[in-house]
Design an enzyme around this catalytic site. Structure first.
Site, PDB file in Angstrom:
ATOM      1  N   GLU A 261       1.072  -1.395  -0.364  1.00  0.00           N
ATOM      2  CA  GLU A 261      -0.336   0.006  -0.572  1.00  0.00           C
ATOM      3  C   GLU A 261       0.983   1.070  -0.146  1.00  0.00           C
ATOM      4  O   GLU A 261       1.868   1.163   0.664  1.00  0.00           O
ATOM      5  CB  GLU A 261      -0.805   0.252   1.084  1.00  0.00           C
ATOM      6  CG  GLU A 261      -0.237  -0.376   2.542  1.00  0.00           C
ATOM      7  CD  GLU A 261      -0.894  -0.124   3.391  1.00  0.00           C
ATOM      8  OE1 GLU A 261      -1.718   0.695   4.944  1.00  0.00           O
ATOM      9  OE2 GLU A 261      -2.058  -0.793   3.845  1.00  0.00           O
ATOM     10  N   HIS A 279      -6.096   1.968   5.101  1.00  0.00           N
ATOM     11  CA  HIS A 279      -6.168   1.410   6.001  1.00  0.00           C
ATOM     12  C   HIS A 279      -6.493   2.560   7.084  1.00  0.00           C
ATOM     13  O   HIS A 279      -5.827   3.554   7.500  1.00  0.00           O
ATOM     14  CB  HIS A 279      -4.790   1.540   5.680  1.00  0.00           C
ATOM     15  CG  HIS A 279      -4.093   1.542   7.075  1.00  0.00           C
ATOM     16  ND1 HIS A 279      -2.059   0.701   6.794  1.00  0.00           N
ATOM     17  CD2 HIS A 279      -3.810   1.037   8.198  1.00  0.00           C
ATOM     18  CE1 HIS A 279      -1.896   0.293   8.230  1.00  0.00           C
ATOM     19  NE2 HIS A 279      -2.575   0.171   8.726  1.00  0.00           N
TER      20      HIS A 279
END
Length: 317
Positions: A261, A279
């Site tokens: 990510e 997230h």
């Protein structure tokens, strides 16, 4: 005089203000390019770095900062901080346990319910006028089996919500059993996956947990099982997850973390049976202020010559 602090992660103005008020001069460098430019400039004076587990701080970066005294991690993770390099220099490392665990546990349950009941797809279909088409039956959550990989603070709170709120059976797998836990301990992750209807990953990242959830574990979870990951993206083999979802070898997945990510593999994003959030599990106003206050407390304690509040244990060797 303010103490220079390199901030390697994006932080909102409220948290930046909280840390600034504690007496620290913020130098923002949330991208690799900004860090490459800023670290040489700050090297003669920089004494503190703020980062997180995903971004970490490499041995090379530590070596480039001869005045560095303390590395603070927002959140509990610290897997990409080179602890051996920090230990060799006598640099303190801190993290943020118990600052966002309630928020992450709440978000986990939002993901569990959303993927089980297919909420995002149903919402999208209803908005398109496909009212009847979005009313297919979806699995019940109450009374099902909840498996948790990693029964730390967050895992325990997820378990408590499942048991008390939804009447679920709960089991877990850790590196070792927790004698104080009321939940069943499974001797292996595969055994836990075979048993679970919902398998929640609440384990930390790092070399020791990388790709623990692989094709064999996903096959053990099976075509009626759901995977939820709020731990670290690296714990799950992304290619194996894509294949299992595409071939309907598991019922679905809901993840708040992705290996690599913020990049999300297009093949993962294109799947119909996964929910992805960016997230945000620990991002509530309450948790964000708690993390900033703990960072400020650790920094203040260190530069006052006092023990830090939440030290990260250093490797023995």
């Amino acid at each position: 005089m303010s103490i220079p602090l390199l901030v390697q992660i994006p932080l909102d103005p409220i948290r930046l203000a909280r840390i600034t008020e504690a007496g620290f001069e913020i130098h923002l460098a949330p991208t690799p390019e900004e860090r490459a430019e800023m670290i040489p400039k700050l090297a003669p004076v920089l004494r503190a770095v703020l980062t997180n587990g995903a971004t970490g701080l490499t041995a090379e970066a530590i070596a480039a900062l001869p005045k560095l005294e303390i590395i603070c991690c927002v959140g509990v993770g610290h897997e990409n901080v080179d602890l051996r390099a920090a230990k060799a220099r006598g640099i303190k490392v801190t993290n943020g346990p118990a600052t966002n665990d309630v928020t992450v546990a709440d978000h986990t349950w939002a993901l569990i319910l959303s993927v089980a009941r297919n909420i995002p797809a149903a919402d999208a279909a209803a908005r398109r006028g496909e009212w009847m088409q979005s009313r297919g039956p979806r699995p019940l959550v109450s009374g099902k089996r909840l498996g948790i990989l990693g029964l730390g603070n967050i895992g325990r709170q997820i378990a408590e919500r499942g048991e008390r709120g939804f009447g679920m059976q709960v089991a877990y797998h850790n590196r070792a059993p927790k004698p104080e836990s009321p939940y069943a301990y499974m001797p292996s992750l595969k055994a836990l996956a075979e048993w679970s209807d919902f398998l929640v990953i609440a384990a930390p990242g790092g070399a020791g947990t990388r790709h623990l959830v692989n094709a064999a574990i996903l096959d053990a979870l099976g075509p009626k099982g759901f995977l939820i990951n709020i731990g670290r993206g690296s714990v799950v083999d992304t290619e194996a997850l894509i294949a299992a979802l595409a071939e309907d070898r598991i019922a679905g997945a809901a993840i708040d973390v992705v290996d690599g990510e913020p990049e999300v593999p297009p093949a993962l994003a294109a799947l119909r049976n996964i929910i992805i959030t960016p997230h945000i599990g620990g991002r509530s106003p309450e948790a964000m202020m708690a993390t900033a206050s703990l960072v400020a407390a650790n920094l203040t304690a260190h530069f006052a010559g006092e023990p830090v509040k939440t030290p990260v244990p250093m490797p023995a060797d």
